[in-house]
Design an enzyme around this catalytic site. Structure first.
Site, PDB file in Angstrom:
ATOM      1  CG  HIS A 192      -2.265  -0.601   0.917  1.00 14.40           C
ATOM      2  ND1 HIS A 192      -2.877  -0.801   1.964  1.00 14.40           N
ATOM      3  CD2 HIS A 192      -2.518  -0.687   0.308  1.00 14.40           C
ATOM      4  CE1 HIS A 192      -4.201  -0.774   1.343  1.00 14.40           C
ATOM      5  NE2 HIS A 192      -4.855  -1.238   0.301  1.00 14.40           N
ATOM      6  CG  HIS A 231      -7.654   6.358  -2.423  1.00 18.35           C
ATOM      7  ND1 HIS A 231      -6.698   6.703  -2.486  1.00 18.35           N
ATOM      8  CD2 HIS A 231      -8.075   5.363  -2.306  1.00 18.35           C
ATOM      9  CE1 HIS A 231      -5.938   5.330  -2.596  1.00 18.35           C
ATOM     10  NE2 HIS A 231      -7.083   4.220  -2.549  1.00 18.35           N
TER      11      HIS A 231
HETATM   12  O1  LIG Z   1      -5.004   2.897  -2.670  1.00 17.20           O
HETATM   13  C1  LIG Z   1      -4.839   1.385  -2.375  1.00 17.20           C
HETATM   14  O2  LIG Z   1      -3.825   0.913  -2.308  1.00 17.20           O
HETATM   15  C2  LIG Z   1      -5.650   0.550  -2.822  1.00 17.20           C
HETATM   16  C3  LIG Z   1      -5.190  -0.851  -2.315  1.00 17.20           C
HETATM   17  N1  LIG Z   1      -6.957  -2.179  -2.462  1.00 17.20           N
HETATM   18  C4  LIG Z   1      -8.049  -1.371  -3.292  1.00 17.20           C
HETATM   19  C5  LIG Z   1      -8.844  -2.131  -3.380  1.00 17.20           C
HETATM   20  S1  LIG Z   1      -8.263  -4.223  -2.991  1.00 17.20           S
HETATM   21  O3  LIG Z   1      -6.945  -4.372  -3.632  1.00 17.20           O
HETATM   22  O4  LIG Z   1      -9.121  -3.568  -1.468  1.00 17.20           O
HETATM   23  O5  LIG Z   1      -9.723  -4.410  -3.624  1.00 17.20           O
HETATM   24  C6  LIG Z   1      -9.952  -2.039  -4.241  1.00 17.20           C
HETATM   25  C7  LIG Z   1      -9.847  -0.632  -4.774  1.00 17.20           C
HETATM   26  C8  LIG Z   1      -8.853   0.386  -4.550  1.00 17.20           C
HETATM   27  C9  LIG Z   1      -8.146  -0.275  -4.244  1.00 17.20           C
HETATM   28  C10 LIG Z   1      -7.125   1.478  -3.502  1.00 17.20           C
HETATM   29  O6  LIG Z   1      -6.932   2.205  -4.030  1.00 17.20           O
END
Ligand SMILES: O=C(O)c1cnc2c(S(=O)(=O)O)cccc2c1O
Length: 462
Positions: A117, A346
């Protein structure tokens, strides 16, 4: 006409402490001009010549990213650190193969459901090093219609050939903590960047680093990462318990929620809140009031993107139905002061606020959502600390930034007499607005058909 929105060359003592939001298209200029940046602005903050850069992220659209670099820098060495595996990894390799200056580095993810992340840029110039820690993926969709957070470091001067892990450190140990965090990747390409960091003077960095590294951490390494690191920092450097009593609420604001356990007192109001509720000299005050900011269905429906904003708010029905107790803590996303109530969040932020909503004891900007995977969970009777994902954030502590005990809250009308405080630009409106009894928490994998979004669409997930 689009007047020149790129910020003037930023004064190092920028009143925002280096904390910025991303620009949002269509807002009146004053809401984008000063403390909002887009990726091109970040690359233009200094006239110094870029030599190389590293981009740590979760999602990267390589052709789009390359276009954000000024043309003269598109052939500089670029390291992209990611957590892709299997099919998406080969897709990234294919996209990168077109650019000879790009090297990919695959962060190891040995624990199930872990993700990379962390969102960070390392920018090496001929006359210094700049570090950016933020919350946006390197894809266009993340950069012009959401509320995202960015910390921009000062341009750290070179140590003129000397490499040192200790010289050029700061009272917050930012340099030491960053080198420790990066060492855990155990990757040669990242070790090269550690040499650049050792070769610069980071003594001007006045934020604390709060990172997460996947693993089952034991003994003193338990407090190097995740919520136990935050507990340690707050215990050593946090606010006075005489000032910040357990009546000061803890606000958590995030874009996703994990499985937190069937009983709120296990993890959320147990070990996690005990860490975030820590003040100097003591912790385990889990009586701290907890306020959690996560968009309602209506917040998503009314956003600039409409329901599709929900594709970046991945809260699943299977997780939600196991933790109905969250309802007791939920507050809406509202950011009228910054004209961003419709810029879906976000960003992820955590802060401690006074009961009268006039003061902030500390502020954390991080990639970490509200999940055990991101923050860590104690196992084996507290003898080990398990973290699944890479995360990175910066903690703003008033004493280290403005030599005051607290930050003010922006736009607080009744400023206490002679409480000449300096506000921290909190990216949402305080006091928070609770969910109304008609509000539902956004869940991304169930239909939302009661009302159309601003594009006239309803939400019927596959
Ligand atoms: O910014 C991030 O690090 C991040 C991580 N995961 C995401 C997922 S999911 O992998 O959790 O399904 C689904 C939609 C957006 C995501 C996201 O923006």
């Amino acid at each position: 006409t689009q007047n020149n929105l790129t910020p003037k060359v930023m004064k190092e003592s920028h009143p925002s402490f280096g904390f910025y939001l991303t620009k949002v298209k269509g807002l009146a200029p004053e809401y984008n001009q000063h403390s909002a940046l887009d990726l091109k602005d970040i690359f233009s903050l200094t006239k110094a010549k870029l030599k190389a850069s590293a981009q740590f992220n979760y999602m990267t659209d390589i052709p789009w990213l390359m276009k954000q670099y000024p043309a003269e820098y598109r052939s500089c060495p670029l390291l992209i650190v990611h957590g892709e595996q299997r099919g998406s990894k080969s897709a990234l390799e294919k996209a990168a193969s077109v650019f000879p200056n790009i090297t990919l580095c695959n962060a190891k993810l040995e624990i199930m459901y872990g993700t990379h992340h962390t969102k960070m840029m390392l920018l090496l110039y001929d006359s210094g090093l700049r570090i950016v820690i933020h919350t946006a993926n390197l894809i266009e969709n993340d950069w012009f219609q959401k509320t995202q957070g960015i910390w921009i470091s000062p341009l750290f001067p070179s140590l003129l050939g000397e490499q040192s892990a200790h010289r050029g450190n700061s009272a917050t140990n930012f340099k030491g903590d960053l080198l420790e965090y990066l060492s855990f990747y155990n990757r040669p390409d990242i070790d090269e960047w550690c040499k650049h960091i050792k070769g610069h003077d980071l003594s001007n960095s006045s934020v604390f680093l709060i990172g997460s590294i996947p693993g089952r951490h034991l003994a003193e390494r338990k407090t190097s990462f995740g919520h136990l690191k935050l507990r340690k920092v707050l215990n050593l450097h946090g606010p006075e318990k005489s000032l910040v009593t357990s009546s000061w609420p803890l606000i958590g604001q995030f874009s996703s929620i994990g499985s937190l356990g069937t009983d709120q007192n296990q993890w959320l109001c147990g070990e996690w809140l005990a860490s975030l509720g820590t003040v100097k000299g003591c912790s385990l005050t889990s009586k701290t009031p907890l306020q959690l900011v996560f968009p309602t269905v209506n917040n998503v429906r009314e956003s600039l993107e409409g329901y599709p904003a929900g594709t970046s708010l991945p809260y699943s029905i299977n997780v939600a139905k196991k933790q109905p107790y969250l309802r007791n803590f939920l507050y809406q996303w509202k950011s009228d002061r910054l004209s961003r109530s419709h810029a879906s969040p976000h960003i992820k932020t955590y802060l401690r606020v006074s009961p009268d909503n006039s003061s902030v004891a500390w502020f954390l900007l991080t990639s970490a959502n509200l999940s055990k995977a991101a923050w860590g969970v104690l196992e084996k009777n507290g003898s080990q600390f398990m973290i699944r994902s890479y995360e990175l954030g910066v903690l703003f502590m008033p004493q280290y930034l403005v030599s005051r005990k607290v930050f003010g809250v922006p736009e607080v009308k009744e400023r206490k007499a002679n409480m000449e405080t300096i506000s921290f630009p909190v990216p949402y409106d305080i006091p928070l607005i609770p969910y109304s009894n008609k509000d539902e928490i956004w869940i991304w994998d169930i239909p939302h058909i009661k009302a159309p979004d601003r594009h006239g669409n309803k939400w019927c997930p596959p």
